[in-house]
Scaffold this motif. Structure first.
Motif, short mmCIF file in Angstrom:
data_model
loop_
_atom_site.label_atom_id
_atom_site.label_comp_id
_atom_site.label_asym_id
_atom_site.label_seq_id
_atom_site.Cartn_x
_atom_site.Cartn_y
_atom_site.Cartn_z
N TYR A 250 0.84 -1.20 0.00
CA TYR A 250 0.00 0.00 0.00
C TYR A 250 0.87 1.25 0.00
N HIS A 251 0.48 2.21 -0.82
CA HIS A 251 1.06 3.55 -0.78
C HIS A 251 -0.10 4.55 -0.79
N SER A 252 0.10 5.71 -0.22
CA SER A 252 -0.98 6.68 -0.07
C SER A 252 -1.40 7.28 -1.40
N SER A 253 -2.48 8.04 -1.36
CA SER A 253 -3.02 8.68 -2.56
C SER A 253 -1.99 9.57 -3.24
N HIS A 254 -1.16 10.24 -2.46
CA HIS A 254 -0.16 11.14 -3.04
C HIS A 254 0.82 10.39 -3.92
N LYS A 255 1.10 9.11 -3.57
CA LYS A 255 2.08 8.34 -4.33
C LYS A 255 1.54 7.90 -5.69
N ILE A 256 0.24 8.06 -5.92
CA ILE A 256 -0.29 7.79 -7.25
C ILE A 256 0.29 8.80 -8.23
N ARG A 257 0.46 10.05 -7.78
CA ARG A 257 1.08 11.08 -8.63
C ARG A 257 2.53 10.72 -8.95
N PHE A 258 3.21 10.14 -7.99
CA PHE A 258 4.58 9.69 -8.23
C PHE A 258 4.59 8.62 -9.33
N TYR A 259 3.64 7.70 -9.23
CA TYR A 259 3.54 6.63 -10.23
C TYR A 259 3.28 7.22 -11.62
N SER A 260 2.31 8.12 -11.71
CA SER A 260 1.95 8.69 -13.01
C SER A 260 3.13 9.39 -13.65
N ALA A 261 3.85 10.19 -12.87
CA ALA A 261 5.01 10.90 -13.41
C ALA A 261 6.10 9.93 -13.84
N SER A 262 6.36 8.93 -13.00
CA SER A 262 7.42 7.97 -13.28
C SER A 262 7.13 7.12 -14.49
N ILE A 263 5.91 6.64 -14.59
CA ILE A 263 5.55 5.74 -15.68
C ILE A 263 5.48 6.48 -17.01
#
Length: 306
Positions: A250-263
């Motif tokens: 699990y990662h928090s909602s904020h880490k979804i932005r990290f995923y989007s930028a990284s991917i």
């Protein structure tokens, strides 16, 4: 705190965090017992040297504490209690800090998201749909909560982000805080024009929005569980529940932005990603790029060094 509440644009959430830092570092310290006019830079140096000698706190945590103290001194200067802020004469580089752990893996990975999203597509409840849409965009949680159908252009496959929902406590005169209140704000985090942006809707995003419309056709906002705007804490509760269900970290909602930028990063599109993230500087965006440097790339990275 009351001065900042009544005379500045400081948010109550920030004041609450500042009070936590005051209670942690200063409330029962020798500094709290000193007259403000007697506090010299050497007193601050000795205080912070003692606090940091065991490397218990990160530089960021001490910086937060420093900011609280600096704000108090600045207020005292304005009130003509003292003539100079002594903390400005302290070199915080000389103190010892807790090393920051490597955060490169502290983000959703592609194979994990490929397990999570198919699972969520069979769950038509507001938080499931909101989580799915978040993975399709570069959106902040506050912006996601504030989405209305007026923001969405299904014909041109775009969503316009121009507002956010915040939930902050209110500072009372006795320095206590009331329960959090929902507030719709017509500006984006950072308060700069870079925050206002238009993002593209993929086929998956359109499918999510179609389901959201069927579930909540007349709601004020796109996602309204129990007839109310989404709650960040509840969003994360559901996100954790769904991560556990498919067996991924699990990662928090904020880490979804990290995923989007990284991917989305391909080594050449930093400026584009920065714009989609709503950042005014690409240096901020770089912080969000995780898992983009693999060991196999090291030879390529070093081959032109000579």
């Amino acid at each position: 705190m009351i001065y900042r509440r009544d005379n500045t644009s400081t948010k109550n959430g920030t004041l609450r965090k500042d009070k936590i830092e005051w209670n942690k570092f200063f409330e029962h310290s020798i500094l709290a017992d000193m007259r403000m006019t007697d506090i010299k830079p050497i007193d601050l140096i000795r205080f912070f040297r003692k606090v940091t000698k065991d490397r218990e706190y990160t530089r960021r945590r001490i910086t937060n504490a420093r900011s609280v103290l600096s704000g108090i001194f600045s207020y005292a200067v304005e009130e003509e209690i003292i003539t100079h802020n002594p903390i400005l004469d302290v070199d915080f580089k000389k103190f010892s800090y807790k090393p920051v752990e490597n955060q490169s893996d502290n983000v959703f990975k592609k194979d994990e998201v490929e397990k999570l999203l198919p699972y969520l597509r069979n769950i038509n409840e507001p938080y499931s749909l909101a989580i799915q849409l978040a993975f399709c965009l570069f959106i902040r949680i506050g912006e996601l909560k504030a989405l209305t159908w007026e923001n969405i252009d299904l014909v041109n496959r775009s969503v316009y982000l121009n507002s956010q929902i915040t939930q902050e406590p209110t500072l009372n005169d006795d320095l206590s805080f009331s329960h959090k209140k929902i507030k719709v704000e017509n500006y984006i985090k950072g308060c700069t024009s870079h925050g206002y942006r238009k993002e593209y809707l993929t086929d998956n995003a359109l499918e999510v929005l179609k389901k959201a419309k069927e579930l909540n056709p007349d709601g004020e906002f796109v996602f309204m569980p129990y007839g109310r705007p989404m709650n960040t804490e509840r969003f994360n509760v559901y996100l954790k529940r769904y991560c556990n269900a498919v067996g991924i970290p699990y990662h928090s909602s904020h880490k979804i932005r990290f995923y989007s930028a990284s991917i989305a990063y391909n080594g050449h599109n930093l400026a584009t990603i920065s714009k989609m993230m709503g950042h005014s500087q690409t240096a901020t965006t770089i912080h969000y790029l995780r898992n983009v440097m693999q060991e196999d790339d090291l030879t390529e990275t070093f081959k032109n060094l000579g």
